[in-house]
Design a protein around this motif. Structure first.
Motif, PDB file in Angstrom:
ATOM      1  N   LYS A   1       0.854  -1.193   0.000  1.00  0.00           N
ATOM      2  CA  LYS A   1       0.000   0.000   0.000  1.00  0.00           C
ATOM      3  C   LYS A   1       0.886   1.238   0.000  1.00  0.00           C
ATOM      4  CE  LYS A   1      -3.998  -1.995   2.324  1.00  0.00           C
ATOM      5  NZ  LYS A   1      -4.720  -2.076   3.606  1.00  0.00           N
TER       6      LYS A   1
ATOM      7  N   LYS B   1      -2.985   5.032  -2.383  1.00  0.00           N
ATOM      8  CA  LYS B   1      -2.891   5.136  -3.843  1.00  0.00           C
ATOM      9  C   LYS B   1      -3.640   3.966  -4.476  1.00  0.00           C
ATOM     10  CE  LYS B   1       0.546   5.401  -7.537  1.00  0.00           C
ATOM     11  NZ  LYS B   1       1.966   5.287  -7.872  1.00  0.00           N
ATOM     12  N   LYS B   2      -4.531   4.295  -5.404  1.00  0.00           N
ATOM     13  CA  LYS B   2      -5.310   3.244  -6.064  1.00  0.00           C
ATOM     14  C   LYS B   2      -4.458   2.559  -7.119  1.00  0.00           C
ATOM     15  CE  LYS B   2     -10.110   4.823  -5.882  1.00  0.00           C
ATOM     16  NZ  LYS B   2     -11.104   5.558  -6.684  1.00  0.00           N
ATOM     17  N   SER B   3      -4.605   1.238  -7.199  1.00  0.00           N
ATOM     18  CA  SER B   3      -3.910   0.498  -8.250  1.00  0.00           C
ATOM     19  C   SER B   3      -4.854   0.394  -9.444  1.00  0.00           C
ATOM     20  CB  SER B   3      -3.523  -0.890  -7.745  1.00  0.00           C
ATOM     21  OG  SER B   3      -2.845  -1.568  -8.760  1.00  0.00           O
TER      22      SER B   3
END
Length: 490
Positions: free
Chosen positions: A209, A227-229
């Motif tokens: 993450k 942070k979005k993947s």
């Protein structure tokens, strides 16, 4: 606190953060160099696009993909920094000294002056740019068949963000530059094929993450978000992996010398700690290779949403480094790998460009292996320095943000055990605090190194790695990056 944090990191790590006037003059001079040349292939008609984060200013790479009946042709265009920064020049010596750009929240200390990094080298949309091209032929099975490198001139047709591409792929909105639509579709298909191959070779799936600090106008943390993947990240990542692998293969096949990104097998003693944490039976452990062992632990950590397990796996792995010895990449499960795709912000990539150019021009290398190995070791050291400085600033800002939480209780996980206490990760805040052994419930605690635990001598209470624990923030010292914790119910 923001300015203090950055200034503190600059002085503690001795970061070169200012530009001398002679360097800026040289940068102004080289930025005027004529772009067109007989040896440069004109690719300005091809619909290249850059795909980066919202706030990116230095665009290192642009991609274009086309499909035929036989497979795909992938063009990866990388900023041709070597055209502007020549070996031995003042700019080169300064870039070598810096080694890498250093990123802080909303601030960067660049490796190259801004008129190069954000200006003439950056692959900005609708502007002619000198590039190093890696052109690859890829079969319908996703396997790379052929590749070639050459100097090119491109004109990017779109500056896209990951979010824009993601929404386009999910059909939530359309990228307005229709000229790049076909290419994006082919890049998407190709990335899916490449991810399938990555699974087959059992490359490690590590998705730690990442925190993004949202700052107020006064540069104080107002929010910490994960942070979005996105699949859009994978789309770019797989294209860059292909170019980096091609660069490594090119150096290995054409030159007696190369700058490789190596990742060695994990240390067996660290694997023992991992086996204990994941309670892997001895019989299975004996039969498993390090790769099988790591993948098993990662799978388990993922299934159980065990962030500590992920952290432990990361701690078990060797650090990736730069080297002239082509030792392969354990994490990616590749025989050879290099860094070719970010010469604006990483010095080793610039070295790789120069090595490839030397071969293309049929010139002799102006460097011996021991000299290049020194460069590699220096680059690895400067990369570690940059990471420490970035993390330091991030921690100061998070500590400052948490000052409002003094006295609050929260969930934590034990991520480190020592004879003087426990390091407890405060999960929503991406930071650890110390729970001193003297603040543990009344007992005398013994440190069991082989079990990564503290055990009470009288009552037998035990605190071990990975244990969930409720803690209270007792005190915070932001510039020292220290958080003192106590047990929440005691």
């Amino acid at each position: 606190m923001y300015k203090e944090a950055i200034q503190d990191a600059i002085s503690m790590h001795e970061l070169p953060s200012q530009w001398r006037s002679d360097l800026l003059s040289e940068a102004e001079h080289v930025a005027k160099k004529k772009k067109t040349a007989k040896y440069r292939k004109d690719l300005r008609e091809l619909p290249f696009a850059t795909i980066d984060g919202e706030d990116a200013k230095d665009f290192d790479d642009a991609v274009y993909c086309v499909r035929s009946n036989n497979g795909y042709k992938l063009y990866v265009a990388i900023a041709d920094v070597s055209f502007y920064v020549e070996p031995g020049s003042k700019l080169d010596k300064e870039a070598k000294k810096r080694g890498t750009s250093i990123y802080f929240p909303e601030t960067v200390i660049p490796m190259l002056p801004e008129n190069l990094s954000n200006g003439i080298c950056s692959l900005r949309p609708n502007e002619d740019r000198c590039s190093m091209i890696c052109e690859m032929s890829i079969g319908l099975d996703g396997k790379r068949k052929k590749f070639k490198f050459y100097s090119g001139l491109i004109n990017s047709k779109a500056r896209l963000t990951y979010n824009q591409v993601e929404k386009h792929l999910k059909k939530l909105s359309n990228i307005k530059q229709s000229i790049v639509h076909e290419s994006i579709k082919h890049l998407y298909d190709l990335a899916n094929l490449r991810l399938k191959l990555r699974n087959e070779r059992k490359a490690l799936k590590i998705n730690p993450k990442e925190a993004i600090l949202e700052l107020t106008k006064n540069k104080e943390v107002k929010n910490i978000i994960i942070k979005k993947s996105l699949f859009a990240h994978k789309l770019v990542e797989e294209s860059m992996l292909l170019a980096n692998e091609s660069a490594a293969e090119f150096m290995h096949d054409r030159l007696d010398l190369g700058v490789y990104r190596i990742h060695e097998n994990p240390d067996p003693s660290k694997l023992e700690v991992l086996k204990k944490h994941f309670k892997i039976p001895t019989q299975i452990a004996k039969k498993s290779s390090p790769l099988e062992m790591i993948n098993r632990c990662l799978r388990e950590a993922h299934e159980n949403k065990d962030d500590t397990g992920q952290i432990l796996v990361l701690q078990t792995l060797a650090r990736a480094e730069y080297s002239t010895n082509n030792l392969g990449h354990f994490g990616l499960q590749l025989k050879q790998y290099s860094h070719f795709t970010s010469p604006i912000r990483r010095y080793p990539d610039l070295l790789v460009h120069r090595l490839i150019n030397t071969s293309l021009a049929h010139k002799k290398l102006g460097m011996r292996q021991n000299e290049l190995q020194d460069e590699c070791e220096n680059s690895s050291m400067l990369e570690r320095r940059a990471e420490k400085a970035s993390r330091q600033v991030e921690q100061v800002l998070i500590c400052s943000y948490l000052k409002t939480k003094i006295g609050s209780s929260m969930d934590g996980v034990v991520t480190g055990v020592t004879d003087f206490g426990l390091f407890v990760n405060l999960e929503p805040y991406f930071i650890s605090g110390l729970l001193h052994v003297s603040d543990l419930p009344e007992d005398r605690y013994q440190f069991l190194q082989d079990r990564n635990a503290l055990k009470g001598k009288r009552r037998g209470g035990i605190y071990k790695l990975g244990q969930k624990i409720k803690v209270k923030i007792a005190a915070i010292f932001p510039l020292e990056r220290k958080i003192n914790l106590i047990i929440s119910n005691g």
